[in-house]
Design a protein around this motif. Structure first.
Motif, mmCIF file in Angstrom:
data_model
loop_
_atom_site.group_PDB
_atom_site.id
_atom_site.type_symbol
_atom_site.label_atom_id
_atom_site.label_comp_id
_atom_site.label_asym_id
_atom_site.label_seq_id
_atom_site.Cartn_x
_atom_site.Cartn_y
_atom_site.Cartn_z
ATOM 1 N N ASP A 22 39.455 24.938 78.430
ATOM 2 C CA ASP A 22 39.979 23.692 77.886
ATOM 3 C C ASP A 22 40.165 22.678 79.009
ATOM 4 N N ASP A 60 32.692 19.567 75.049
ATOM 5 C CA ASP A 60 32.221 20.197 73.817
ATOM 6 C C ASP A 60 30.745 19.895 73.585
ATOM 7 N N GLN A 113 37.206 16.135 77.267
ATOM 8 C CA GLN A 113 37.064 17.164 76.238
ATOM 9 C C GLN A 113 35.892 16.904 75.283
#
Length: 249
Positions: free
Chosen positions: A121, A69, A65
């Protein structure tokens, strides 16, 4: 996901996440390989004036994650780098969760790509690098691909099977640039071999090092848009490009 996921073709085996899943492929025969090489050469993306096409592949398993990002924030730099070289289309491919591997359509606008990425996600699961290479091979034959970028930190598959797929991409003259976050030795060995077989390059960047990843992505985009000459020119002033060109055949 939002966007334009791949739709399985009739007769293809697909993953459990069927809608928009990247089809899986078995081992190719000698005749199959000869056929797709001939077709790909006939529509080579390296021809003068051809539009640059780059497959941007990311590991979207749970541990990724922070890097997802970061890649989302940096992807616009790839488009900016190619502004003076010509147009660039990017196809985002990612895997996550249980047997899920998806791809967008070809995207030529950084805002659109960022919007798609922001809706994804990360989810826990094993690596699916083989599916990424299979999708790259399919696109190389179907519409032409100049390069593949893969960003990840692990490899949990049979390395010989990955190398067979990488060898096919090498025959199609599609280099894979593998950017490894961290120091996993198993991943490094596999990534280096995939890079060697495709005529691409392997580079490590430190966890959370946005500046290092930015330089590598800029260099890969320059190659996708302008070929080896563009990468050589960038290498005179950018360390990321110099790292890539130093490994490429």
């Amino acid at each position: 996901m939002s966007g334009e996921p791949i739709k399985p073709r009739s007769g293809d085996a697909v993953s459990a996440q069927a809608g928009g899943a990247v089809p899986q492929a078995g081992m190719s025969t000698t005749e199959d390989i000869a056929a797709f090489v001939a077709k790909a050469q006939a529509m080579s993306p390296h021809a003068p004036g051809a539009k640059g096409r780059l497959i941007f592949a990311l590991d979207a398993t749970m541990s990724r994650q922070p890097t997802w990002d970061m890649a989302c924030a940096l992807q616009a730099d790839m488009f900016r780098e190619t502004a003076a070289l010509g147009s660039l289309d990017i196809r985002l491919v990612y895997y996550r969760g249980f047997n899920e591997c998806r791809a967008t359509g070809w995207i030529s606008d950084s805002n659109r790509l960022a919007a798609l990425m922001s809706k994804i996600d990360c989810r826990g699961g094993d690596t699916q690098i083989g599916k990424v290479l299979t999708e790259a091979r399919r696109e190389a034959v179907a519409s032409g691909v100049r390069a593949v970028v893969f960003v990840g930190d692990a490899m949990e598959e049979k390395v010989d099977e990955l190398c067979a797929k990488a060898g096919e991409l090498g025959m199609l003259k599609v280099p894979v640039f593998l950017f490894q976050e961290g120091h996993d030795a198993v991943a490094e060995q596999a990534f280096r071999e995939i890079a060697r077989l495709t005529g691409g390059a392997w580079c490590r960047f430190d966890p959370g090092a946005a500046a290092q990843l930015r330089e590598l992505l800029r260099a890969a985009a320059a190659y996708a848009a302008g070929g080896r000459e563009a990468l050589l020119k960038l290498a005179k002033t950018a360390s990321g490009a110099a790292r890539l060109i130093g490994q490429m055949k």
